[in-house]
Design a protein around this motif. Sequence first.
Motif, short mmCIF file in Angstrom:
data_model
loop_
_atom_site.label_atom_id
_atom_site.label_comp_id
_atom_site.label_asym_id
_atom_site.label_seq_id
_atom_site.Cartn_x
_atom_site.Cartn_y
_atom_site.Cartn_z
N TYR A 80 -0.53 6.52 -0.68
CA TYR A 80 -1.98 5.99 -0.14
C TYR A 80 -2.55 5.51 -1.80
CZ TYR A 80 -6.34 5.48 2.07
OH TYR A 80 -7.89 5.03 2.78
N LEU A 113 -5.76 11.12 8.54
CA LEU A 113 -7.12 10.69 7.75
C LEU A 113 -8.12 11.57 7.94
CD1 LEU A 113 -6.19 10.24 3.81
CD2 LEU A 113 -6.96 7.98 4.83
N ASN A 115 -12.18 11.10 6.51
CA ASN A 115 -12.68 10.09 5.29
C ASN A 115 -14.45 10.63 5.58
OD1 ASN A 115 -11.42 8.78 3.55
ND2 ASN A 115 -11.15 7.59 5.32
N TYR A 117 -17.44 8.92 4.41
CA TYR A 117 -19.13 8.31 3.77
C TYR A 117 -20.30 9.22 3.83
CZ TYR A 117 -15.05 5.20 6.14
OH TYR A 117 -13.39 4.79 5.26
N ASN A 124 -15.05 1.98 1.93
CA ASN A 124 -13.20 0.91 2.32
C ASN A 124 -12.79 0.15 2.15
OD1 ASN A 124 -10.51 2.27 2.51
ND2 ASN A 124 -10.93 3.92 4.41
N HIS A 127 -7.49 -3.47 3.11
CA HIS A 127 -6.49 -2.93 2.97
C HIS A 127 -6.01 -2.62 4.09
CE1 HIS A 127 -8.81 0.83 4.31
NE2 HIS A 127 -7.57 1.57 4.82
N ASP A 129 -3.35 -0.46 6.98
CA ASP A 129 -2.49 0.34 6.98
C ASP A 129 -0.51 0.50 7.13
OD1 ASP A 129 -5.16 1.90 6.94
OD2 ASP A 129 -5.35 2.20 8.90
N LEU A 167 -18.69 0.56 14.11
CA LEU A 167 -17.94 1.18 15.08
C LEU A 167 -18.95 2.68 15.00
CD1 LEU A 167 -14.74 1.95 12.80
CD2 LEU A 167 -14.69 1.14 15.23
N HIS A 185 -8.62 -4.31 6.57
CA HIS A 185 -10.11 -3.96 7.34
C HIS A 185 -11.04 -3.20 6.36
CE1 HIS A 185 -6.36 -0.91 8.59
NE2 HIS A 185 -7.69 0.19 7.93
N ILE A 187 -14.48 -1.07 5.46
CA ILE A 187 -15.53 -0.85 5.56
C ILE A 187 -16.90 -0.84 4.44
CG2 ILE A 187 -17.50 1.93 6.55
CD1 ILE A 187 -15.22 1.34 7.90
N ARG A 196 -20.66 10.00 7.62
CA ARG A 196 -20.10 9.06 8.67
C ARG A 196 -18.70 9.80 8.12
NH1 ARG A 196 -15.81 4.80 8.71
NH2 ARG A 196 -15.57 4.68 10.54
N ASN A 198 -14.68 9.23 10.11
CA ASN A 198 -13.85 8.71 10.34
C ASN A 198 -12.36 9.88 10.28
OD1 ASN A 198 -11.59 6.70 10.04
ND2 ASN A 198 -12.59 6.07 11.42
N ARG A 202 -1.73 9.21 12.75
CA ARG A 202 -1.15 8.24 11.94
C ARG A 202 0.37 9.06 13.08
NH1 ARG A 202 -2.98 6.24 6.91
NH2 ARG A 202 -5.43 5.31 7.27
O1 LIG Z 1 -13.46 4.79 8.24
C1 LIG Z 1 -12.63 3.84 8.91
O2 LIG Z 1 -13.15 3.31 9.74
C2 LIG Z 1 -11.98 3.21 8.57
C3 LIG Z 1 -10.98 4.07 7.63
C4 LIG Z 1 -9.15 4.08 6.63
O3 LIG Z 1 -8.59 2.76 7.10
C5 LIG Z 1 -8.42 4.29 6.34
O4 LIG Z 1 -8.24 5.55 6.09
O5 LIG Z 1 -7.40 3.73 6.30
#
Ligand SMILES: O=C(O)CCC(=O)C(=O)O
Length: 205
Positions: A80, A113, A115, A117, A124, A127, A129, A167, A185, A187, A196, A198, A202
């Motif tokens: 990653y 994954l 995350n 924030y 973010n 990028h 995925d 979101l 996409h 953030i 937040r 997320n 995957r």
């Molecule tokens: O935080 C998000 O909604 C997107 C996270 C994301 O794109 C990622 O971790 O690849």
Amino acid sequence: MTNTPKQLGLLGKRTDVLQLPDADIEYRPGFLEHAAAMALFEQLLAETDWRQETVQVYGKSHLTPRLSCWMGDAGLDYQYSNMTMSPTPWSELLQTLKARLESATGDKFNSVLINLYRDGADSNGWHSDDEPELGESPVIASVSLGAVRDFKLRRKNKSGESYSLALEHGSLLMMRGSTQRYWQHQIPKRAHAGPRINLTFRFVY
Ligand SMILES: O=C(O)CCC(=O)C(=O)O
Ligand SMILES: [Mn+2]
């Protein structure tokens, strides 16, 4: 408060299909019931082994502007942003959420994954995925908890096509098919935002 499988109630029946060319994206607000999503958020915030990863961009080391944790089946390694991550073993909580997602979507997942924030300064960058180990047509199930943040999409072909979606707490965003091949996409940062979390589930081949 601890989430038991029963408390991870699913609520929303509404699904919005985003009408974007060469993409397959669905948004389900209220996928998780508000209180269950709140309890999940609190538990993940307290119990996750959060790390701030270092990434290499043009030969320079940077700390990612967010905290993260990679969880999944034993033996999966994942690249990653030029880092190799070995997964933390599944928690009971996220195994339960994974099972709910699998029955709701019909897809299989072997990793997530996570995350964090911490505030609006965390972000973010652009990028896709599209790491090779996610296969030709990655299926990404993205669950959002806590502060509402904007999810921006832009076409890779420089046509200027873009889209923005807020979101919401308890929502599910599904990305499938050619989405990662043709779109990026992000953030973006935001002036004022609370924490937040997320989760992107995957399947790593
Ligand atoms: O935080 C998000 O909604 C997107 C996270 C994301 O794109 C990622 O971790 O690849
Ligand atoms: Mn992503």
